[in-house]
Design an enzyme around this catalytic site. Structure first.
Site, PDB file in Angstrom:
ATOM      1  CG  ASN A  34      -0.312  -0.077   2.675  1.00 39.61           C
ATOM      2  OD1 ASN A  34       0.577   0.928   2.793  1.00 39.61           O
ATOM      3  ND2 ASN A  34      -0.413  -1.030   3.364  1.00 39.61           N
ATOM      4  NE  ARG A  35      -1.276   4.866  -4.349  1.00 35.94           N
ATOM      5  CZ  ARG A  35      -0.933   4.310  -5.466  1.00 35.94           C
ATOM      6  NH1 ARG A  35       0.551   4.347  -5.546  1.00 35.94           N
ATOM      7  NH2 ARG A  35      -1.592   3.948  -6.544  1.00 35.94           N
TER       8      ARG A  35
END
Ligand code: CTP
Ligand code: CA
Length: 223
Positions: A34-35
């Site tokens: 994920n970011r």
């Protein structure tokens, strides 16, 4: 030396901070990620050291420099993060779950690199909720969670405070480009189970980290 600008010292306290986005393996060379940059968690670890705490930073891989003075534990998946946190929980005074923990993992990780094909389906299963588990078994520990919401920030956030038995939740409004994932500033609300919400204006992640550590010290003292 403890930074005297902190109203309360954390000397003698053990604070576990989690950070970064967990990585869920697909095969030996691929993962679901994920970011999350890890910036918020690393900033909290740094500020907690300044306030005098013994800090264990349990982190998924990031591009960040490990702050001076922390004990660093590198993990990858949600389950490895859970193991690292749970095994140290009894002696902790507080846990700050700033990590972006993947909600799902791949059911069967392939032992060999998956070859390309026309279509491909990954079966996912829910990961354990690390913070919920801590909330179920906490005794003296202060628990602080994070939530990134795109709507109804306070309502959804308060739901998490109660469901996970938290002492505080940092609820970020990530519909704004000036808050949350992969930016240097943040804004939102500090939510508590039995206290009014505090609205937190936009500020640097270092400034917000300091504000979180101040709240943490107050919560530890009031236990
Ligand atoms: N968290 C956790 N373990 C998980 C998922 C989340 O410990 N498997 C923690 C996060 O580190 C964060 C808090 O729970 O401190 C809230 O995470 P969030 O993703 O906002 O909440 P979820 O319970 O996963 O709910 P949803 O994503 O469906 O909104
Ligand atoms: Ca989630």
């Amino acid at each position: 030396p403890v930074d005297s600008s902190f109203a309360l010292s954390l000397t003698g306290k053990l604070v576990i901070v989690t950070a970064g986005g967990t990585q869920e393996n697909i095969d030996p060379v691929r993962y679901i990620g994920n970011r999350s940059s890890g910036k918020m968690g690393y900033a909290i670890a740094e500020q907690a050291v300044r306030a005098g705490a013994h800090v264990i930073l349990v982190s998924a891989p990031t591009n960040l420099k490990v702050p001076d003075g922390v004990d660093f534990v590198l993990v990858d998946s949600a389950r490895s993060m859970q193991q690292a946190v749970d095994s140290r929980f009894d002696s902790a005074d507080a846990v700050v779950m700033a990590a972006a923990v993947a909600d799902f993992r791949v059911v069967n990780m392939a032992n060999q690199k998956i070859k390309k094909m026309e279509t491909m389906t990954l079966e996912l299963v829910k990961n354990p909720d690390i913070l919920y588990g801590l909330g179920q078994k906490k005794s003296h520990q202060v628990l602080i969670g994070f939530a990134a919401e795109t709507e109804r920030v306070v309502e959804y956030g308060m739901g998490k405070v109660h469901k996970k038995n938290l002492d505080m939740l940092v609820a970020n409004d990530v519909s704004k480009s000036t808050a949350g994932f992969n930016v240097d500033t943040n804004e939102g609300y500090f939510l508590f189970p039995n206290q009014d919400a505090k609205e937190i204006p936009n500020m640097s992640k270092q400034e917000m980290a300091k504000a979180i550590v101040e709240e943490l010290a107050t919560l530890i003292q009031s236990k």
